[in-house]
Design an enzyme around this catalytic site. Structure first.
Site, PDB file in Angstrom:
ATOM      1  N   ASP A 159      -5.344   2.040  -5.383  1.00 38.48           N
ATOM      2  CA  ASP A 159      -3.890   2.205  -5.451  1.00 38.48           C
ATOM      3  C   ASP A 159      -3.233   0.894  -5.028  1.00 38.48           C
ATOM      4  O   ASP A 159      -3.920  -0.081  -4.714  1.00 38.48           O
ATOM      5  CB  ASP A 159      -3.479   3.361  -4.513  1.00 38.48           C
ATOM      6  CG  ASP A 159      -2.202   4.062  -4.965  1.00 38.48           C
ATOM      7  OD1 ASP A 159      -1.356   3.417  -5.616  1.00 38.48           O
ATOM      8  OD2 ASP A 159      -2.043   5.261  -4.654  1.00 38.48           O
TER       9      ASP A 159
ATOM     10  N   ASP B   9       2.506   0.892  -9.529  1.00 37.05           N
ATOM     11  CA  ASP B   9       2.057   2.021  -8.711  1.00 37.05           C
ATOM     12  C   ASP B   9       2.011   3.242  -9.617  1.00 37.05           C
ATOM     13  O   ASP B   9       3.039   3.859  -9.851  1.00 37.05           O
ATOM     14  CB  ASP B   9       3.035   2.204  -7.545  1.00 37.05           C
ATOM     15  CG  ASP B   9       2.694   3.378  -6.659  1.00 37.05           C
ATOM     16  OD1 ASP B   9       1.656   4.027  -6.873  1.00 37.05           O
ATOM     17  OD2 ASP B   9       3.486   3.662  -5.745  1.00 37.05           O
TER      18      ASP B   9
ATOM     19  N   HIS C 175      -4.040   7.091  -9.634  1.00 40.65           N
ATOM     20  CA  HIS C 175      -3.157   8.135 -10.161  1.00 40.65           C
ATOM     21  C   HIS C 175      -2.375   7.657 -11.376  1.00 40.65           C
ATOM     22  O   HIS C 175      -1.974   6.499 -11.474  1.00 40.65           O
ATOM     23  CB  HIS C 175      -2.255   8.724  -9.081  1.00 40.65           C
ATOM     24  CG  HIS C 175      -1.264   7.787  -8.456  1.00 40.65           C
ATOM     25  ND1 HIS C 175       0.005   7.626  -8.957  1.00 40.65           N
ATOM     26  CD2 HIS C 175      -1.331   7.011  -7.360  1.00 40.65           C
ATOM     27  CE1 HIS C 175       0.669   6.770  -8.190  1.00 40.65           C
ATOM     28  NE2 HIS C 175      -0.123   6.376  -7.209  1.00 40.65           N
TER      29      HIS C 175
ATOM     30  N   HIS D 139       7.766   0.790  -5.355  1.00 42.72           N
ATOM     31  CA  HIS D 139       8.752   1.821  -5.735  1.00 42.72           C
ATOM     32  C   HIS D 139      10.082   1.205  -6.164  1.00 42.72           C
ATOM     33  O   HIS D 139      11.156   1.688  -5.819  1.00 42.72           O
ATOM     34  CB  HIS D 139       8.948   2.863  -4.623  1.00 42.72           C
ATOM     35  CG  HIS D 139       7.801   3.840  -4.554  1.00 42.72           C
ATOM     36  ND1 HIS D 139       7.878   5.034  -3.866  1.00 42.72           N
ATOM     37  CD2 HIS D 139       6.565   3.816  -5.091  1.00 42.72           C
ATOM     38  CE1 HIS D 139       6.731   5.684  -3.973  1.00 42.72           C
ATOM     39  NE2 HIS D 139       5.918   4.963  -4.716  1.00 42.72           N
TER      40      HIS D 139
ATOM     41  N   GLU E 108       0.115  12.518  -7.817  1.00 43.76           N
ATOM     42  CA  GLU E 108      -0.092  11.884  -6.514  1.00 43.76           C
ATOM     43  C   GLU E 108       1.217  11.732  -5.777  1.00 43.76           C
ATOM     44  O   GLU E 108       1.313  11.962  -4.581  1.00 43.76           O
ATOM     45  CB  GLU E 108      -0.754  10.510  -6.705  1.00 43.76           C
ATOM     46  CG  GLU E 108      -1.298   9.902  -5.410  1.00 43.76           C
ATOM     47  CD  GLU E 108      -0.322   8.973  -4.691  1.00 43.76           C
ATOM     48  OE1 GLU E 108      -0.691   8.446  -3.645  1.00 43.76           O
ATOM     49  OE2 GLU E 108       0.812   8.775  -5.165  1.00 43.76           O
ATOM     50  N   GLU E 109       2.252  11.322  -6.517  1.00 37.40           N
ATOM     51  CA  GLU E 109       3.541  11.005  -5.886  1.00 37.40           C
ATOM     52  C   GLU E 109       4.265  12.239  -5.370  1.00 37.40           C
ATOM     53  O   GLU E 109       5.275  12.133  -4.691  1.00 37.40           O
ATOM     54  CB  GLU E 109       4.439  10.241  -6.878  1.00 37.40           C
ATOM     55  CG  GLU E 109       3.880   8.903  -7.349  1.00 37.40           C
ATOM     56  CD  GLU E 109       3.947   7.797  -6.294  1.00 37.40           C
ATOM     57  OE1 GLU E 109       4.377   8.076  -5.163  1.00 37.40           O
ATOM     58  OE2 GLU E 109       3.560   6.658  -6.618  1.00 37.40           O
TER      59      GLU E 109
END
Lengths: 327, 345
Positions: free
Chosen positions: A211, A158, A60, A297, A188-189
């Site tokens: 990923d 990410d 992504h 994250h 995606e998130e």
């Protein structure tokens, strides 16, 4: 490796606003693909024509970030989270709005929720702030990208790391009878949204999410899981998908045949793009190749260079193989 | 229907946690001689087709999920104990001292370790333990366990099917092997009648994980109607009639905004005209079954839901009533045989 990754993470691509990331990737991959196109939801697709079986590799393009919701009378900007933003993980981080205006993300308290956080763009008044940014603009978190001998530390690994791995795989594209779709997915998130439509459109035999996964090898982490430098992480399940036994087997045997280090990835929370492909339309056989990342994250996502190389090697080894069409 | 209980017990003697439905070998063996066509799709659904002899017959999908709740191995410690996480549908509270089977390179029986009451400190006996703090003991040393077991191997609850009084039976994975056994029985009996539909029996994958199996099967088959079979909460020592269905009161016909009203009425009509006992179960929206996904497949599939009452759901001590299962068989057969043809608008 670090230069390409630095370029990828320096582009603003908060979910829903991935256009610039796609443009950059497109400019790099055009010579290697038979066809490159973008769909309605902002997925960038590069096709390598081949035989009857279709393999879809997904990474992504979007990153988590902020979207401005309100500007107060003093010129401070309130924002909402786009994707899984834990405010404490981004305390006092630098942010950059999509138009280039910069600021600082500040939490009012130690346990601030998003509504108790604001972005300080240094405006001295409401009017000045309004002249600089609009409500609804996204902002990304910023940080330096650097490397040691063995790791890369950066924001947005990410999943720009996945994008990098897909680009490298495409460039090294082995001879194969499979038709391979390299899909740089959007949104995606915020719920695996790009992958959902792209999976329906492409209708692959096998879909593989590329990923990051959680590295559980740091102090204070009391659960079992993947570790840095443990090799490519072959997904067994996450909260969104159960990988097809045949795909897990094929990935593991490809790794063994090519002497590529790998580890099994059993993720108990969090999902990936294959969750949407497994449920959408006709579905597909699904699998996942991940890189274990520390501090997921945050702006200090940390990945192992040898794991990244292992992931590229594994994908190349896998797409050479004949796809077995069974669960 | 003397075979119905045997079907159930046989199907429950195997383990198939969500995503590994192919491990239910007995199902394939039972169904193979009876079906006109049998295949497993890439989601792991086992699909048995029985064609109608009537030309242009509509397609009905009869869906029962074949998977069961389970755990997943996350790691093995230096003493050979297996660490795990919930994979699908298991409540941590039921786990201490549970017998389990680890689906490793060969199945390993084991138990979720507990501390005897003698050794518990008073304060600890009040605490609920989380699954991340529990381990499974399979009896082997570290070396042997690491040879046999890998992270990502799935784990199922273990128990032996047992007859209770009053035609009740006790066992694990009755959710939803009770429905699978019902479908096997229906298929056996369809061999001697003329179904009005082309019948697509979907023994679906991963319902306990969100139901991708039924969702994609419905897309692929594109049925005109679907009848979803699952289990529902029966009245238990901890619930009254406001929260559960009567065990032995017949299967529960679901009533919900997401289910097709005409189809549901037709099911009830069949029950009434054939004097088959049934009850109703009212839900205000999603049903927590494959129906939630199947209704939204393609351009929409009208669904009705039949649920077999069951006590102690998602444990190794589930209880169902054989007479409820028999009545469910009768109701499905009645629907498939007698309604059919044109949809009633």
């Amino acid at each position: 490796m670090i230069d390409e990754i630095r370029k990828l993470v320096s582009v603003n691509g908060v979910s829903g606003n991935e256009k610039n990331v796609c443009e950059y990737i497109k400019s790099q991959i055009i010579p290697y693909a038979d066809k490159v196109y973008t769909d309605v939801l902002g997925n960038l697709v590069a096709v390598k024509r081949g035989g009857k079986k279709r393999i879809m590799l997904m990474a992504h393009t979007d990153e988590i970030g902020l979207v401005s919701t309100f500007i107060d009378e003093k010129g401070f900007v309130r924002a909402a989270a786009v994707g899984g933003v834990s405010p404490q993980n981004f305390r006092n981080c630098h942010v950059t709005f999509e138009n280039g205006v910069r600021g600082v993300f500040v939490c009012e308290k130690n346990d601030s929720k998003m509504q108790d956080c604001y972005i300080d763009i240094g405006a001295s008044s409401f009017d000045e702030a309004v002249s600089k940014i609009d409500i609804g603009m996204t902002a990304r978190f910023d940080a330096d990208t650097f490397e040691s001998d063995s790791v890369i530390v950066s924001k947005a690994l990410d999943d720009r790391l996945g994008c990098y791995i897909l680009m490298e795989t495409l460039k090294k594209m082995p001879v194969t009878d499979n038709e391979v779709y390299f899909v740089f997915t959007s949104q995606e998130e915020v719920g695996l949204r790009g992958a959902k439509v792209s999976g329906f459109d492409i209708n692959p035999d096998v879909a593989i999410a590329v990923d990051v996964t959680v590295a559980a090898d740091t102090p204070g982490c009391d659960s079992y899981g993947c570790r840095l430098h443990g090799g490519a992480a072959i997904k067994i399940r996450d909260a969104s998908a159960i990988c097809s036994a045949s795909v897990v087997e094929a990935l593991e045997s490809a790794a063994r045949e090519h002497d590529i280090p790998f580890q099994r990835d059993v993720l108990t929370a969090g999902g990936t793009d294959i969750g949407a492909v497994q449920t959408g339309g006709r579905g597909a056989l699904v699998g996942g190749v991940s890189v274990a990342v520390r501090n997921v994250h945050t702006v200090s996502e940390t990945a192992s260079k040898s794991d990244i190389r292992a992931a590229v090697g594994l994908l190349c080894a896998y797409i050479e193989k004949e796809v077995e069409n069974k669960a | 229907m003397e075979n119905l209980k045997n079907y159930l017990f046989e199907l429950c003697s195997e383990y198939a946690p969500s995503g590994r439905e192919e491990l239910l070998v007995s199902l394939e063996r039972l169904v193979r001689p009876m079906a006109d066509k049998l295949y497993r799709d890439r989601a792991g659904n086992l699909i048995a087709v029985k064609y109608s002899k009537i030309p242009g017959a509509e397609k009905i999908m009869l869906d029962a999920h074949a998977d069961e709740v389970g755990l997943v191995v996350t790691g093995i410690d230096e003493r050979g104990f297996i660490h795990f996480a919930n994979h699908a549908g298991i409540d941590d509270k039921i786990l201490p001292a549970s017998a389990v089977t680890v689906l490793a390179s060969r199945p390993l029986h084991g138990v979720v370790a507990t501390l005897p009451p003698h050794l518990l400190k008073d304060a600890d006996s009040e605490k609920t333990i989380k699954s991340k703090d529990m381990v499974i003991d399979v009896g082997y040393d570290e070396k042997t366990v690491k040879e046999l077991v890998r992270a990502g191997d799935f784990i199922a609850l273990r128990s032996v099917c047992t007859d209770l009084q009053n035609r009740l039976v006790l066992g694990k994975s009755f959710d939803n092997r009770a429905s699978c056994a019902v479908l096997v029985q229906v298929l056996a009996m369809l061999c001697s009648v003329r179904p009005r539909y082309d019948v697509y029996m979907v023994f679906s994958a991963a319902e306990e994980f969100g139901g991708y199996g039924a969702h994609t099967a419905a897309f692929e088959i594109a049925p005109d109607e679907a009848l979803i079979l699952d289990t529902t909460f029966a009245v238990s020592p901890y619930t009254d009639k406001s929260k559960g269905r009567e065990l032995g009161g017949g299967c529960a016909v679901g009533i919900s905004p997401i289910l097709d009203t005409h189809m549901t009425e037709a099911v009830i009509g069949v029950a009434r005209s054939h004097a088959i006992p049934y009850q109703t179960e009212v839900m205000s929206g999603k049903t927590g079954t494959d129906a939630d996904n199947v209704t939204c497949a393609r351009d929409g599939v009208p669904c009705a839901l039949l649920s077999i009452p069951l006590r102690y759901m998602h444990s190794a001590g589930e209880i169902v009533s054989l007479s409820d299962m028999e009545n469910t068989v009768r109701l499905i057969l009645g629907y498939v045989e007698y309604r059919g043809g044109n949809r009633i608008e």
